[in-house]
Each structure stands twice: as structure tokens, then as C-alpha cells.
Scaffold this motif. Structure first.
Motif, PDB file in Angstrom:
ATOM      1  N   PRO A  79      37.078  54.733 122.711  1.00 42.21           N
ATOM      2  CA  PRO A  79      37.651  55.085 121.399  1.00 42.21           C
ATOM      3  C   PRO A  79      39.171  54.918 121.366  1.00 42.21           C
ATOM      4  N   LEU A  80      39.795  54.892 122.544  1.00 38.34           N
ATOM      5  CA  LEU A  80      41.249  54.731 122.621  1.00 38.34           C
ATOM      6  C   LEU A  80      41.699  53.338 122.196  1.00 38.34           C
ATOM      7  N   GLN A  81      40.755  52.410 122.041  1.00 39.48           N
ATOM      8  CA  GLN A  81      41.113  51.062 121.582  1.00 39.48           C
ATOM      9  C   GLN A  81      41.873  51.111 120.254  1.00 39.48           C
ATOM     10  N   SER A  82      41.545  52.112 119.422  1.00 38.02           N
ATOM     11  CA  SER A  82      42.197  52.224 118.113  1.00 38.02           C
ATOM     12  C   SER A  82      43.678  52.581 118.244  1.00 38.02           C
ATOM     13  N   LEU A  83      44.073  53.114 119.401  1.00 37.89           N
ATOM     14  CA  LEU A  83      45.473  53.490 119.608  1.00 37.89           C
ATOM     15  C   LEU A  83      46.285  52.396 120.307  1.00 37.89           C
ATOM     16  N   LEU A  84      45.636  51.331 120.740  1.00 36.81           N
ATOM     17  CA  LEU A  84      46.344  50.278 121.476  1.00 36.81           C
ATOM     18  C   LEU A  84      47.478  49.646 120.655  1.00 36.81           C
ATOM     19  N   PRO A  85      47.287  49.335 119.363  1.00 36.12           N
ATOM     20  CA  PRO A  85      48.416  48.779 118.589  1.00 36.12           C
ATOM     21  C   PRO A  85      49.602  49.744 118.518  1.00 36.12           C
ATOM     22  N   GLU A  86      49.318  51.045 118.372  1.00 35.13           N
ATOM     23  CA  GLU A  86      50.397  52.030 118.323  1.00 35.13           C
ATOM     24  C   GLU A  86      51.109  52.129 119.668  1.00 35.13           C
ATOM     25  N   LEU A  87      50.338  52.076 120.738  1.00 34.42           N
ATOM     26  CA  LEU A  87      50.915  52.141 122.077  1.00 34.42           C
ATOM     27  C   LEU A  87      51.792  50.922 122.350  1.00 34.42           C
ATOM     28  N   SER A  88      51.317  49.756 121.944  1.00 32.86           N
ATOM     29  CA  SER A  88      52.087  48.526 122.133  1.00 32.86           C
ATOM     30  C   SER A  88      53.405  48.586 121.359  1.00 32.86           C
ATOM     31  N   ASN A  89      53.358  49.070 120.132  1.00 31.27           N
ATOM     32  CA  ASN A  89      54.568  49.177 119.309  1.00 31.27           C
ATOM     33  C   ASN A  89      55.546  50.185 119.908  1.00 31.27           C
ATOM     34  N   TYR A  90      55.010  51.292 120.414  1.00 32.41           N
ATOM     35  CA  TYR A  90      55.844  52.328 121.049  1.00 32.41           C
ATOM     36  C   TYR A  90      56.552  51.765 122.279  1.00 32.41           C
ATOM     37  N   ARG A  91      55.842  51.008 123.087  1.00 31.80           N
ATOM     38  CA  ARG A  91      56.440  50.408 124.284  1.00 31.80           C
ATOM     39  C   ARG A  91      57.528  49.406 123.904  1.00 31.80           C
ATOM     40  N   LYS A  92      57.269  48.569 122.895  1.00 31.00           N
ATOM     41  CA  LYS A  92      58.266  47.584 122.457  1.00 31.00           C
ATOM     42  C   LYS A  92      59.506  48.282 121.912  1.00 31.00           C
ATOM     43  N   HIS A  93      59.306  49.349 121.169  1.00 29.27           N
ATOM     44  CA  HIS A  93      60.436  50.097 120.618  1.00 29.27           C
ATOM     45  C   HIS A  93      61.302  50.664 121.740  1.00 29.27           C
ATOM     46  N   MET A  94      60.678  51.255 122.749  1.00 28.86           N
ATOM     47  CA  MET A  94      61.463  51.823 123.855  1.00 28.86           C
ATOM     48  C   MET A  94      62.176  50.734 124.640  1.00 28.86           C
ATOM     49  N   ALA A  95      61.517  49.575 124.820  1.00 28.35           N
ATOM     50  CA  ALA A  95      62.165  48.478 125.549  1.00 28.35           C
ATOM     51  C   ALA A  95      63.398  47.984 124.804  1.00 28.35           C
ATOM     52  N   SER A  96      63.280  47.845 123.492  1.00 32.73           N
ATOM     53  CA  SER A  96      64.408  47.391 122.669  1.00 32.73           C
ATOM     54  C   SER A  96      65.534  48.430 122.684  1.00 32.73           C
ATOM     55  N   LEU A  97      65.158  49.695 122.553  1.00 25.90           N
ATOM     56  CA  LEU A  97      66.142  50.771 122.551  1.00 25.90           C
ATOM     57  C   LEU A  97      66.876  50.841 123.888  1.00 25.90           C
ATOM     58  N   LEU A  98      66.131  50.739 124.967  1.00 27.57           N
ATOM     59  CA  LEU A  98      66.717  50.818 126.306  1.00 27.57           C
ATOM     60  C   LEU A  98      67.671  49.654 126.558  1.00 27.57           C
TER      61      LEU A  98
END
Length: 485
Positions: free
Chosen positions: A352-371
Motif C-alpha cells: 500500500p506504500l506504493q501510493s506514497l512513492l511520488p510524495e517520497l520522491s518529491n520530498y527527497r528531490k526538495h531536500m537535495a535541492s535545498l541542501l
């Protein structure tokens, strides 16, 4: 350098929607179910001992009607939890200002407790329920557990009410009404607290058989499970508090959000350790996908706590430590390489966590850009020292978790006196001699006769001689008396 009006500073980017969605991710439990083959009728079962009391007959009929409504709500293709909760609140004596009911399943427990000699059964009574907590979506066939104890019916009814209220909270969360969702989860936490600290300990203390059937009983009837569920729903209520802040426009109090997210992770961790230590048998029956979800949520809340900490430190011009916090948050949001390693569990294709994968990917990209932006600014402008490699937050700047322990107190309504039972043509002396409590309240001698009106709830619940009979053993004793007549 002259900047245009359209210049965007990536180092001050606001948190993306993915942060809100990850912060508010919760689990929706199935509810316990009454066996569809269950044809119990309280009116028919207690016909002889109630026929002389019109109020008691009406009360038993009302209890039967509420139970039929509950079964009908469960049997529908899509359970309407608001309707189910209303029926359960009328079936259980919920102590609220808006719920008015003449009788309920708890009333019947008290009736049989205070008048065991006249509570004769005309029809065999066996309650049959399946678990909601143990329900596995990959194995949709429900296994039903049977019991003759009215307390079993009461406990499962209360647990169903709790999980139905939690599902209303999940619906509110989906609709974006986070304050209402928080209240619903706090209410659910209070119900499980009452089960785990009051109802179940009292029942099991007087029931040897119940303790012996540890491996066969449903999860909802175990003290350890209910105490663990209390912590889970306190965590979920706190998640909604965080989501409420994140959903508001403007820059939130990142320092507070960091402490709250860390507190959520700690509360969920307490849920797991309590469940595992106090009821390992039932934990082994839980859907593995749910346990993976809990592991995911604990770690993502830990990552979010560090992310919020970093945002707070940057705003306070503590640039080096802010970079360290975001670096740690990035590591915490990575997929772990070993089952016991740091980071998020691997998400399978059927999870069921598959539905959260797009959100997780976006969160990771945001932190990478911010860092990347922060490290560039620090190197060119601020020249703050970043802690050792890999970067880590110093102990004096570490998060101090806040656990709100959001909980709404719940209790059974003991303000109404129970209705009477009596056996036609049997005098009082043939039934039983008065108890010490009856002698004291009526100023009579031990050998004198007394009417069949039972003592009040308060008297019944504070007298140990009554309490000792509310269990499976009493139900079997009554059944043996019925069979011998």
C-alpha cells in the motif's frame, strides 16, 4: 548584483505539499465483525426471567434492535462509519451529553452480575466475532471466535466503536479536515486506554479461563494490544496537529514542528515495543504490510523532524548546523540496505506504500535541492563550520521530542440503575439470601425476605462479590443450570 523581481532564492523555498502528505499518512484498520450466522436474541434468551417486568422486556427488545442495526451496517458493501458509530453508541453506554439510551449491553452485564440466581437462560447464547486488528487484506476470509461471556460482547462492541471512530478520522484526514481528524484519533486513543486500563484488567482478573486462552482470543480482548493501540492513536492525533500547522499559509514554526514530529516517531516506537512485549502472539498475526507501514512512518517522522529542525536553524542563521540537520534528514529518508539498517524499509510492488512513492520522491528531490543551495551559500557567503563527515547535529542542538498525548477520556455510563429480573412462582428465599450490601442498604436481617430490585450501578461495581461473576465462568454456570432444568 541586481536581482529581478522574479528572482527565486532556492535556499528559502517553502516546504512542498509532499511534506504535508508524508506527515499526515495514517493507517485505516478494518473493524471487527459479528458472525453473519449469529442469531442471538436477548429477549428470547431471557424470556422467563423478564416476562414479569415490562420495562425489562422493552429494554431487551431495544438491545436486540441496536444489535441488528450494527450487523446490518457491517454487512453492507461499504461500511458507513458514522451510522455504525451511532448504533454502537446506543448499544454501549457511552457517557456523553448527546447520547441518551435506556439500556445497553453493559446494562445486561450488570443485571446478570447482581442477580445471577434469577438470570436464567431460555435459549443458548454464544457470541461470535472476528478481529479487525488481525484482519489481513491478502487473506480476506475472517476467522470467528466464540464466547458465552457477555463481557466478550461488550469488549468487542467497544473496540468496534473505537475503530469505527478512527475510520471517521481517516475520512476527515482525506478531506483535509485535520483538526477533526485529530479529535477523532484522540477519542479512539481514549477508548483503547479505557479498555486496556479498566475493562479488560477487571475481566481477566476474575477469569482464569480467559488467561488460559491467550493464544486463541482476539487481539481486541488483550490488555497489551489495547495499551499499544492507545499509543498509536495518540501518535496519529499528533500527526494531524502537525498537518494542521503545515496546511496554513505562511512560514510555520519549524522548531515546534521538528519536536512534534520527533515525538510522533517516539510514540509510534512505543506502540511497537508495547505490542511486541505484552502481546507477541497477536503481533505475529498482524498483516506484515501494516508492520512495514509502521516502520516506514517511524523513520519518515524522524526524517521530517530533522528537516524541520534544519529549516528552523537556517532561519536563525545557524547555517552550518542547519546543513548538518538536512544532511541527516536526507540519510534517514533513504531506503535501507539491510533489514535492520538505518532508513526506510524497501517498498514492494504490492505494498500500500506504493501510493506514497511520488510524495517520497518529491520530498527527497526538495531536500537535495535545498541542501545544494545551502551548501553553496555557506561556502560563498556565511563560512559557517559544518560538523564532521558525515554531517551530524551536535548534541546541544538535537531535537527534544514533544509528545502531546492527545487523548479524549472515555468511560461507560454507570448513572442508570439496572432493570430487574425475577422467576415466576419462585419466592425470594428460594432464589438466594440477601447480600451484605442488600442488608446494609435495607436495614434488614440476613434471613429476611427482599424484593428483586437490584442495587444501583455504583453499589454493584464497588462490591467484589458482584464483580467476581462477570466472566466466562458465570455464563457457563448459567448454561449448566438451564440444561439441568
Amino acid at each position: 548584483m541586481i536581482m529581478s523581481d522574479n528572482y527565486f532564492d532556492p535556499s528559502s523555498a517553502s516546504h512542498p505539499d509532499s511534506v504535508l502528505r508524508l506527515s499526515s499518512a495514517v493507517h485505516r484498520f478494518a473493524i471487527p465483525f459479528i458472525n453473519p450466522k449469529d442469531q442471538i436474541s436477548f429477549e428470547a434468551s431471557f424470556n422467563t426471567c423478564s416476562k414479569s417486568h415490562s420495562n425489562t422486556i422493552a429494554a431487551l427488545q431495544q438491545a436486540d434492535n441496536r444489535r441488528r442495526e450494527i450487523k446490518a451496517a457491517m454487512a453492507s458493501g461499504k461500511v458507513i462509519h458514522s451510522s455504525l458509530s451511532t448504533s454502537l453508541a446506543e448499544y454501549i453506554p457511552v457517557n456523553t451529553h448527546h447520547c441518551v439510551c435506556t439500556t445497553n449491553i453493559f446494562s445486561l452485564c450488570i443485571l446478570i452480575t447482581v442477580q445471577p440466581e434469577v438470570a436464567r437462560l431460555d435459549k443458548h447464547v454464544v457470541f461470535s466475532w472476528s478481529s479487525g486488528i488481525e484482519y489481513n487484506k491478502h487473506n480476506k476470509s475472517r476467522e470467528f471466535s466464540d464466547s458465552e461471556a457477555l463481557m466478550f460482547e461488550l469488549v468487542l462492541s467497544i473496540a468496534t466503536y473505537a475503530l469505527s471512530e478512527s475510520n471517521i478520522g481517516c475520512d476527515s484526514c482525506v478531506d483535509g479536515d485535520f483538526p477533526k481528524a485529530s479529535r477523532q484519533f484522540a477519542k479512539t486513543a481514549g477508548i483503547f486506554q479505557y479498555l486496556g486500563e479498566d475493562v479488560l484488567p477487571n475481566w481477566m482478573a476474575n477469569s482464569v479461563q480467559h488467561a488460559e486462552l491467550e493464544n486463541e482470543t482476539l487481539a481486541e480482548t488483550r490488555v497489551g494490544v489495547c495499551l499499544a493501540m492507545q499509543h498509536l492513536y495518540m501518535a496519529m492525533a499528533q500527526q494531524m496537529a502537525v498537518a494542521t500547522v503545515l496546511a496554513k499559509p505562511g512560514t510555520p514554526n519549524y522548531a515546534l514542528l521538528g519536536k512534534l514530529s520527533s515525538g510522533i516517531a517516539a510514540e509510534m516506537d512505543t506502540f511497537v515495543t508495547t505490542f511486541r512485549s505484552k502481546s507477541p502472539v497477536h503481533m505475529s498475526r498482524i498483516d506484515p504490510a501494516f508492520l512495514t507501514l509502521i516502520t516506514f512512518l517511524i523513520n519518515i517522522q524522524h526524517s521530517l523532524g530533522l528537516y524541520f529542525l534544519g529549516r528552523s536553524l537556517w532561519l536563525n542563521s545557524e547555517y552550518g548546523v542547519a546543513i548538518a540537520a538536512i544532511s541527516e534528514a536526507t540519510v534517514a529518508a533513504r531506503t535501507r540496505t539491510t533489514p535492520t539498517g538505518r532508513g526506510l524499509p524497501e517498498i514492494e510492488s504490492t505494498s500500500p506504500l506504493q501510493s506514497l512513492l511520488p510524495e517520497l520522491s518529491n520530498y527527497r528531490k526538495h531536500m537535495a535541492s535545498l541542501l545544494q543551495s545551502w551548501e553553496k551559500d555557506n561556502m560563498l557567503v556565511y563560512f559557517n563550520k559544518v560538523s564532521k563527515v558525515p554531517p551530524s547535529v551536535p548534541a546541544d542542538k538535537a531535537l527534544k521530542p514533544i509528545r502531546l498525548k492527545k487523548i479524549e477520556e472515555y468511560c461507560l455510563d454507570m448513572t442508570k440503575d439496572p432493570l430487574p429480573f425475577s422467576l415466576p412462582g419462585v419466592c425470594d428465599q428460594q432464589i438466594s439470601s440477601p447480600t451484605k450490601l442488600e442488608n446494609k442498604s435495607n436495614g434488614s436481617n440476613a434471613g429476611s425476605s427482599k424484593g428483586t430490585d437490584p442495587p444501583s450501578y455504583d453499589e454493584a461495581m464497588t462490591n467484589s462479590s458482584f464483580q467476581e461473576q462477570v466472566d466466562n465462568d458465570l455464563a457457563r454456570d448459567l448454561q449448566l443450570k438451564l440444561n439441568s432444568e
